[in-house]
Enzyme design. Structure first.
Site, PDB file in Angstrom:
ATOM      1  N   HIS A 256      -5.259   2.094 -11.970  1.00 45.32           N
ATOM      2  CA  HIS A 256      -4.266   1.760 -10.943  1.00 45.32           C
ATOM      3  C   HIS A 256      -4.392   2.660  -9.714  1.00 45.32           C
ATOM      4  O   HIS A 256      -3.415   2.918  -9.024  1.00 45.32           O
ATOM      5  CB  HIS A 256      -2.849   1.807 -11.508  1.00 45.32           C
ATOM      6  CG  HIS A 256      -2.562   0.692 -12.482  1.00 45.32           C
ATOM      7  ND1 HIS A 256      -2.570  -0.637 -12.113  1.00 45.32           N
ATOM      8  CD2 HIS A 256      -2.304   0.729 -13.810  1.00 45.32           C
ATOM      9  CE1 HIS A 256      -2.293  -1.374 -13.187  1.00 45.32           C
ATOM     10  NE2 HIS A 256      -2.145  -0.575 -14.214  1.00 45.32           N
TER      11      HIS A 256
ATOM     12  N   GLU B  74       9.057  -0.268  -7.117  1.00 43.40           N
ATOM     13  CA  GLU B  74       8.339  -0.905  -8.220  1.00 43.40           C
ATOM     14  C   GLU B  74       6.830  -0.881  -8.002  1.00 43.40           C
ATOM     15  O   GLU B  74       6.052  -0.894  -8.962  1.00 43.40           O
ATOM     16  CB  GLU B  74       8.815  -2.350  -8.413  1.00 43.40           C
ATOM     17  CG  GLU B  74       8.748  -3.230  -7.187  1.00 43.40           C
ATOM     18  CD  GLU B  74      10.035  -3.201  -6.368  1.00 43.40           C
ATOM     19  OE1 GLU B  74      10.243  -4.153  -5.599  1.00 43.40           O
ATOM     20  OE2 GLU B  74      10.807  -2.233  -6.509  1.00 43.40           O
TER      21      GLU B  74
ATOM     22  N   GLU C  26      -4.846  -1.454  -3.344  1.00 49.27           N
ATOM     23  CA  GLU C  26      -3.477  -1.247  -3.816  1.00 49.27           C
ATOM     24  C   GLU C  26      -2.569  -1.661  -2.664  1.00 49.27           C
ATOM     25  O   GLU C  26      -2.875  -1.387  -1.496  1.00 49.27           O
ATOM     26  CB  GLU C  26      -3.237   0.210  -4.211  1.00 49.27           C
ATOM     27  CG  GLU C  26      -4.126   0.708  -5.351  1.00 49.27           C
ATOM     28  CD  GLU C  26      -3.891  -0.011  -6.660  1.00 49.27           C
ATOM     29  OE1 GLU C  26      -2.783  -0.552  -6.849  1.00 49.27           O
ATOM     30  OE2 GLU C  26      -4.824  -0.039  -7.491  1.00 49.27           O
TER      31      GLU C  26
ATOM     32  N   HIS D 122       0.809   2.497  -8.431  1.00 43.80           N
ATOM     33  CA  HIS D 122      -0.283   3.242  -7.787  1.00 43.80           C
ATOM     34  C   HIS D 122       0.090   4.652  -7.359  1.00 43.80           C
ATOM     35  O   HIS D 122      -0.783   5.432  -6.982  1.00 43.80           O
ATOM     36  CB  HIS D 122      -0.838   2.457  -6.592  1.00 43.80           C
ATOM     37  CG  HIS D 122       0.205   1.946  -5.638  1.00 43.80           C
ATOM     38  ND1 HIS D 122       1.082   2.772  -4.973  1.00 43.80           N
ATOM     39  CD2 HIS D 122       0.494   0.684  -5.230  1.00 43.80           C
ATOM     40  CE1 HIS D 122       1.856   2.048  -4.186  1.00 43.80           C
ATOM     41  NE2 HIS D 122       1.533   0.773  -4.334  1.00 43.80           N
TER      42      HIS D 122
ATOM     43  N   ASP E 176     -10.150   1.841 -10.167  1.00 40.11           N
ATOM     44  CA  ASP E 176     -10.339   0.455 -10.602  1.00 40.11           C
ATOM     45  C   ASP E 176     -11.667  -0.109 -10.100  1.00 40.11           C
ATOM     46  O   ASP E 176     -12.324  -0.895 -10.792  1.00 40.11           O
ATOM     47  CB  ASP E 176      -9.185  -0.414 -10.103  1.00 40.11           C
ATOM     48  CG  ASP E 176      -7.897  -0.135 -10.867  1.00 40.11           C
ATOM     49  OD1 ASP E 176      -7.945   0.646 -11.832  1.00 40.11           O
ATOM     50  OD2 ASP E 176      -6.847  -0.689 -10.497  1.00 40.11           O
TER      51      ASP E 176
ATOM     52  N   ASP F  85     -11.496  -2.663  -4.520  1.00 39.14           N
ATOM     53  CA  ASP F  85     -10.153  -2.930  -5.035  1.00 39.14           C
ATOM     54  C   ASP F  85      -9.150  -2.458  -3.991  1.00 39.14           C
ATOM     55  O   ASP F  85      -9.448  -1.570  -3.175  1.00 39.14           O
ATOM     56  CB  ASP F  85      -9.921  -2.201  -6.360  1.00 39.14           C
ATOM     57  CG  ASP F  85      -8.577  -2.554  -6.969  1.00 39.14           C
ATOM     58  OD1 ASP F  85      -8.414  -3.710  -7.404  1.00 39.14           O
ATOM     59  OD2 ASP F  85      -7.688  -1.692  -6.996  1.00 39.14           O
TER      60      ASP F  85
END
Length: 675
Positions: free
Chosen positions: A627, A532, A488, A537, A632, A486
């Site tokens: 997150h 945002e 971020e 994360h 994840d 995964d």
């Protein structure tokens, strides 16, 4: 500035005058007769001789009166610079190099004033430091706990009288001496490494048990790191409370209570059996028996609350066990991480000891370490392939003292943690021992308000290469090696400049999640991270400031995945970020790919909901650290194992079958989106 006619000037003037006189005289003599070549040559020679003489005399004069003056002045300036009492030099002594002496005197005056100001400042700072030190010493000496302050090399830099009195029976404390001359090394280093690895959790410190090197004393200790703001760790503080009297008293009372309970239970059982025709007496006996049981269980819980414990994630705890086994026994950490509550050092010692005893008893060379939790409690488990151990052997091991904990037994450690003993069970290929451990008592990140799921990302071109399964295609899914990963990112638009800020992966081998062999890196994206995105994360610009860029991290990730099958949730999104960097790193991510989101659509239907949170809720998978890239990836790995079982139930057992099924589902899904 008026010229001072002394020093080299008269000498230079005299030399110049002599040279002029010689040349003029030679010219006058030659002018009386006819000018022939010999006469002209003589004039040139005389002129050159005069110039050479003038140069030699000038050089000697400058060397004697100027250069030597500069050297003498330099020596005096050095004397002033290195603490001489003089504040300047005498300009009259160095008139030949004026105005340099005056400029040097100005510098010297400023230097002397700066030195005076510095000395005054140091004196004031020293007085304030001494006052603070005396105030700190008074405060520390007024404490009932022993206080030790050490640097990163575990050398003492400060201690109070309480600590001196506590440890003097073992060794004399002294500034600059090693802490390990008095306290056992293992628990201190264990807690220090743990705190350094999790600086965000180090503010409140971590409690632990520490014994002296001669096993005379056992302390309830707490360690906190010493650092300025977000700066580097410069040392740590350890507070000590003598635990032996309290522990002995608690253990003695617990033993008396258990003995009393055992003494009462047998007569109560006989009375209850004899009073079978007297219902009230029978009920009274049962009530008394239950009360005694509640009393002993409650006291065990109170006893466990005394133990110095803190929340710790299971993968970290089990990784410490692996490092202590030091390759003597191959240990693999498997399964999803869970948050537990305990004294990590004593638990690590207990698990390591039981693993070593089991290995010696049944002759095994490898174990699997895992952890889990349900609504009631948590546990740590080690399992192996081979023969079972005998219950009598386990009971004997539980009664052995741990020297690093001042003679506390394995049974004491487990009872003080969860008030229960280990549970043995037989598996299909060997055995397992489960140690009860309390669950974490703090709220974790997965309990925070739910954030919106990442939008679905579709790009069939990204998955073209993923259809090339090669030799892996015909193999059963359960026999394959997977890397579930995964990312971020700074945002959701990779084609508009968004970049990776974190990437993580975890291996699945033979149907086991190897959580102890995970890949987890923070990446410097080379651009600001929007607020945002930080909301999701938690990775800020300060977090990535000193981290390597994607050009460094992605080749490491490529080596980590090797020839495994890649797996991700909403895989097209993460693949897009990887493929964008292929040219920069000179590598390609052309492994076969499975997407748990599309598999979920196939297995559970398009109406069921296919966000990671919804799927985990459907399968009953507990989410830890949502997150975050690693969190994840872990839960996606658990989802994949459930989906592989479900696929086999529908006759899809090989990688080729799974990839073809995904192709069909992707095409249908895209058509539905168009319609």
């Amino acid at each position: 500035m008026p010229v001072k006619w002394r020093g080299p000037f008269p000498w230079l003037a005299a030399a110049f005058a002599v040279n002029v006189v010689v040349i003029v005289t030679a010219g006058a003599m030659l002018s009386r007769g006819p000018l022939v070549s010999e006469s002209f040559t003589a004039l040139i020679l005389v002129t050159l001789a005069g110039a050479a003489t003038l140069f030699a005399v000038s050089w000697k004069i400058i060397d004697f009166l100027v250069m030597r003056s500069i050297c003498k002045m330099a020596a005096e300036v050095r004397a002033i610079a290195y603490g001489g009492e003089r504040s300047g030099i005498d300009p009259e002594r160095f008139a030949m190099i004026s105005p340099l002496p005056e400029a040097v005197n100005e510098i010297c005056a400023r230097m002397v004033r700066a030195r005076s100001d510095l000395a005054a400042g140091l004196s004031a700072a020293t007085r304030r430091s001494e006052e603070n030190s005396n105030r700190l010493a008074a405060i520390l000496n007024d404490l009932h706990e022993g206080v030790l302050v050490c640097n990163q090399r575990h050398q003492l830099v400060l201690y109070n009288e309480v600590a001196f009195d506590q440890l003097r029976a073992t060794a004399e404390l002294g500034l600059g001496r090693s802490l390990f001359e008095t306290l056992s090394r293992e628990p201190v280093v264990h807690i220090f490494d743990r705190l350094c690895g999790h600086l965000d959790r180090s503010a409140r410190g971590v409690p632990f048990l520490a014994g002296t090197v001669d096993d005379r004393m056992l302390f309830q200790a707490r360690m906190s790191l010493v650092r300025t703001g977000a700066g580097p760790v410069t040392g740590y503080v350890v507070t000590l409370v003598d635990a032996a009297p309290q522990l002995a008293g608690l253990a003695g009372r617990a033993e008396l209570l258990r003995e009393a309970a055992q003494t009462i239970e047998a007569p109560l059982a006989r009375i209850a059996a004899a009073a079978s025709e007297a219902p009230q007496t029978h009920r009274d006996c049962l009530d008394v028996s239950r009360s005694v049981r509640r009393l002993t269980e409650g006291y065990d819980r109170l006893l466990s609350s005394w133990w110095p414990m803190a929340d710790i994630v299971s993968t970290e705890l089990l990784s410490f066990v692996c490092s202590r086994l030091n390759g003597d026994i191959s240990a693999t950490v498997i399964g999803l991480p869970v948050w537990l509550h305990g004294d990590s050092h004593s638990l690590v010692l207990a698990i390591e000891t039981l693993v070593r005893r089991t290995a010696e008893q049944v002759g095994i060379a490898a174990v699997d370490l895992s952890a889990g939790a349900d609504e009631e409690a948590g546990w740590v488990e080690f399992s192996w392939v081979g023969e079972m151990i005998e219950l009598a052997d386990l009971e004997r091991w539980l009664g052995r003292p741990l020297s690093a904990l001042g003679g506390i037994t394995l049974r004491d450690v487990l009872l003080h943690h969860a008030g229960a003993t280990p549970d043995m069970r037989r598996t299909h290929s060997g055995g397992a021992v489960r140690l009860p451990v309390p669950k974490a008592i703090e709220q974790r990140r997965h309990d925070r308000p739910a954030l919106p799921a990442r939008p679905e990302f579709h790009d069939l071109a990204l998955l073209e290469q993923a259809r090339e399964t090669g030799a892996l295609g015909s193999r059963p899914l359960k026999s394959l090696s997977f890397v579930v990963f995964d990312t971020e990112t700074t945002g959701l638009q990779p084609s508009q400049g968004d970049r990776i800020v974190s990437i993580a992966g975890v291996r699945i081998v033979n149907g086991r999640i190897l959580s102890g062999e995970s890949f987890n890196r923070v990446v410097n994206p080379g651009r600001p991270i929007p607020v945002e995105s930080i909301r999701f994360h938690g990775i800020t610009d300060a977090t990535v400031k000193d981290k390597p860029p994607a050009e460094v991290v992605l080749p490491q990730f490529r080596a980590y995945i090797a020839d495994s099958v890649l797996v991700a949730h909403n895989a097209a999104f993460d693949l897009k970020f990887l493929r964008m960097n292929e040219r920069a790193i000179g590598l390609s991510f052309d492994n076969p790919v499975l997407d748990t989101m599309i598999l979920s659509s196939y297995l559970d239907g398009p109406e069921a909901g296919h966000s990671l949170d919804v799927i985990c809720e459907r399968y009953g998978i507990v989410i830890t650290d949502r997150h975050t890239a690693l969190g994840d990836a872990m839960v996606t790995a658990a989802v994949l194992l459930c989906q592989i079982d479900a696929l086999e139930g529908r006759g899809i057992v090989t990688l080729d079958q799974a990839v073809k099924t995904l192709d069909i589902i992707r095409i249908l899904h895209d058509r539905q989106r168009v319609l």
